[in-house]
Design an enzyme around this catalytic site. Structure first.
Site, mmCIF file in Angstrom:
data_model
loop_
_atom_site.group_PDB
_atom_site.id
_atom_site.type_symbol
_atom_site.label_atom_id
_atom_site.label_comp_id
_atom_site.label_asym_id
_atom_site.label_seq_id
_atom_site.Cartn_x
_atom_site.Cartn_y
_atom_site.Cartn_z
ATOM 1 N N ASP A 257 9.671 -30.260 -22.352
ATOM 2 C CA ASP A 257 11.016 -30.275 -22.926
ATOM 3 C C ASP A 257 11.883 -29.131 -22.403
ATOM 4 O O ASP A 257 13.033 -29.347 -22.009
ATOM 5 C CB ASP A 257 10.945 -30.220 -24.461
ATOM 6 C CG ASP A 257 10.502 -31.559 -25.055
ATOM 7 O OD1 ASP A 257 10.253 -32.500 -24.284
ATOM 8 O OD2 ASP A 257 10.402 -31.649 -26.296
ATOM 9 N N ARG B 234 11.764 -16.540 -35.068
ATOM 10 C CA ARG B 234 13.009 -16.842 -34.356
ATOM 11 C C ARG B 234 13.897 -15.623 -34.109
ATOM 12 O O ARG B 234 14.449 -15.480 -33.013
ATOM 13 C CB ARG B 234 13.791 -17.940 -35.082
ATOM 14 C CG ARG B 234 13.061 -19.275 -35.216
ATOM 15 C CD ARG B 234 12.251 -19.602 -33.995
ATOM 16 N NE ARG B 234 11.685 -20.947 -34.004
ATOM 17 C CZ ARG B 234 10.631 -21.293 -33.307
ATOM 18 N NH1 ARG B 234 10.000 -20.396 -32.555
ATOM 19 N NH2 ARG B 234 10.174 -22.536 -33.337
ATOM 20 N N ASP C 208 15.748 -24.441 -36.890
ATOM 21 C CA ASP C 208 15.641 -23.439 -35.832
ATOM 22 C C ASP C 208 16.946 -23.215 -35.083
ATOM 23 O O ASP C 208 17.237 -22.096 -34.657
ATOM 24 C CB ASP C 208 14.531 -23.816 -34.848
ATOM 25 C CG ASP C 208 13.152 -23.445 -35.360
ATOM 26 O OD1 ASP C 208 13.081 -22.592 -36.258
ATOM 27 O OD2 ASP C 208 12.159 -24.006 -34.870
ATOM 28 N N SER D 222 4.769 -32.903 -33.764
ATOM 29 C CA SER D 222 5.166 -31.725 -32.992
ATOM 30 C C SER D 222 4.553 -30.483 -33.620
ATOM 31 O O SER D 222 4.332 -30.424 -34.830
ATOM 32 C CB SER D 222 6.694 -31.594 -32.960
ATOM 33 O OG SER D 222 7.204 -31.378 -34.265
#
Length: 416
Positions: free
Chosen positions: A20, A102, A131, A185
């Site tokens: 990705d 993050r 996110d 995922s």
């Protein structure tokens, strides 16, 4: 509408080396005509990150524009441990493993952008998740005028087929197991692994056993309990069984112990900041032990008022981290209060690990507020007189007695 190519000259991409983000890398080059700088962070996700360099070079990134950094110690020391001082749990259960990673990634991207003269940053978060918010709030807090590119909100590659076709057209290598839709995922770091999507989307169905990667099934865990001792200083763990360890080393060891005993699984339906509910499966093995151990040492070292105030503030603190406000003044204000409370949170906690549970079975501290003479049923030579309780109770009962008299008066007149 995407920005015009002339708007962006150089962009720093949060790059994993996977399919990705490799597609995103090439898409940035072809759509914006800009130079791409890649940043790959080792947060203890449990997989090799060095191949990301080779993949970036293969895709045309200049060697001087490839940044790979081991952030495990910084992640645990400056992000995980401060959060655990607060006993933070989002919606009372989630230990915030994805959320807390993050801001660190975003911080490093901004630092690299400043170092390389980049005028933009990019991430691979989708337009439905949390996110994107966490990355971008952090970017703007640290560099108010930075340009942000979120490909998943801009491009028309809306299916797996379209992504694969783009990869093939741009000579991006595709592993055989990446051609079909993934069954779920995964996001992972040293604190946790989270799994979402596909087979997990129906909250009525139990999580399949093959989804778990960080813990063994509690039913298969040893029949004999494991006992460990964790030493704390100022609210942070510093040693296991008397052996001093660095933050990342200590959390790694707790992960190993928890994994072997099936500790740290959570099946959760949560409220995303963007407005929808989502179902996820979280594994936070070492963090689960740490959570209970920290509360254990606080139970004998924190005053009641301080402990209760912390618990009142915790949901707000956890929500700020979950929603992406790590670099906000209110989070920093709460952190200062929390850190002040940890001044005497030191000592040793004994934890029993057994088939999915981590139970505190002992705690001691040179700063303990626990006074056995006070709590014993025997008369002790301390400043407590049982007779004093009568006046204390009557004073606290005064308003309740007043309310009771009113209720009796109303009832006597036949009113409800």
């Amino acid at each position: 509408m995407p920005q015009q190519r002339s708007d962006v000259k150089k962009v720093v991409l949060a790059y994993s080396g996977g399919l990705d983000t490799s597609i995103i890398l090439k898409w940035l080059e072809t759509t914006y005509g800009c130079e791409v700088v890649t940043f790959t962070a080792d947060l203890g996700q449990g997989e090799e990150i060095s191949p990301a360099r080779d993949k970036a070079i293969l895709l045309g990134v200049k060697p001087e524009n490839i940044f790979i950094e081991d952030l495990r110690e910084e992640f645990v020391r400056d992000y995980v441990f401060p959060m655990f001082r607060a006993n933070a749990q989002y919606e009372g259960l989630y230990l915030l493993g994805t959320s807390i990673a993050r801001p660190l990634i975003a911080k490093k991207q901004i630092e690299i952008a400043q170092k390389t003269g980049a005028d933009a940053v990019a991430h691979g978060a989708t337009g439905k998740g949390n996110d994107q918010v966490r990355f971008e709030l952090s970017y703007y807090a640290l560099e108010p005028d930075i340009k942000v590119i979120a490909p998943w909100r801009e491009w028309d590659l809306t299916s797996r087929t379209a992504l694969i076709a783009f990869a093939e057209a741009n000579q991006i290598p595709i592993a055989k197991d990446k051609r079909g839709d993934a069954p779920f995922s995964v996001d992972a770091n040293l604190l946790h692994a989270s799994s979402e999507g596909k087979v997990l989307e129906d909250p009525a169905q139990e999580v399949p056993d093959y989804v778990y990667s960080r813990t063994i099934n509690p039913e298969d865990a040893p029949d004999k309990p494991t006992y460990i001792e964790i030493d704390f200083e100022k609210g942070d763990p510093v040693a296991i069984d008397g052996q001093p360890m660095s933050p990342a080393t200590l959390l790694t060891r707790l992960n190993e112990l928890a994994r072997a005993n099936g500790i740290g699984r959570l099946d959760l339906v949560e409220n995303r900041f963007v407005g929808m509910k989502s179902r996820g499966m979280y594994e936070t093995p070492g963090g689960t032990i740490l959570y209970f151990a920290h509360r254990g040492i606080e139970s004998i070292t924190l005053d009641r008022g301080a402990a209760h105030l912390k618990d009142e503030l915790m949901p707000k603190y956890a929500e700020l981290i979950y929603n992406g406000f790590w670099f906000s003044p209110e989070r920093e204000m709460l952190q200062a209060l929390i850190d002040k409370s940890q001044e005497f949170v030191a000592g040793r906690v004994r934890v029993k690990l057994y088939k999915g549970s981590a139970a505190v079975v002992g705690r001691s501290s040179p700063y303990s507020l626990y006074d056995q003479d006070l709590v014993t049923f025997e008369e002790g030579a301390v400043a407590y007189d049982h007779r004093d309780a009568a006046g204390f109770i009557k004073l606290n009962a005064l308003r309740l007695r007043t309310l009771g008299k009113r209720a009796r008066k109303i009832a006597g007149k036949g009113k409800i």
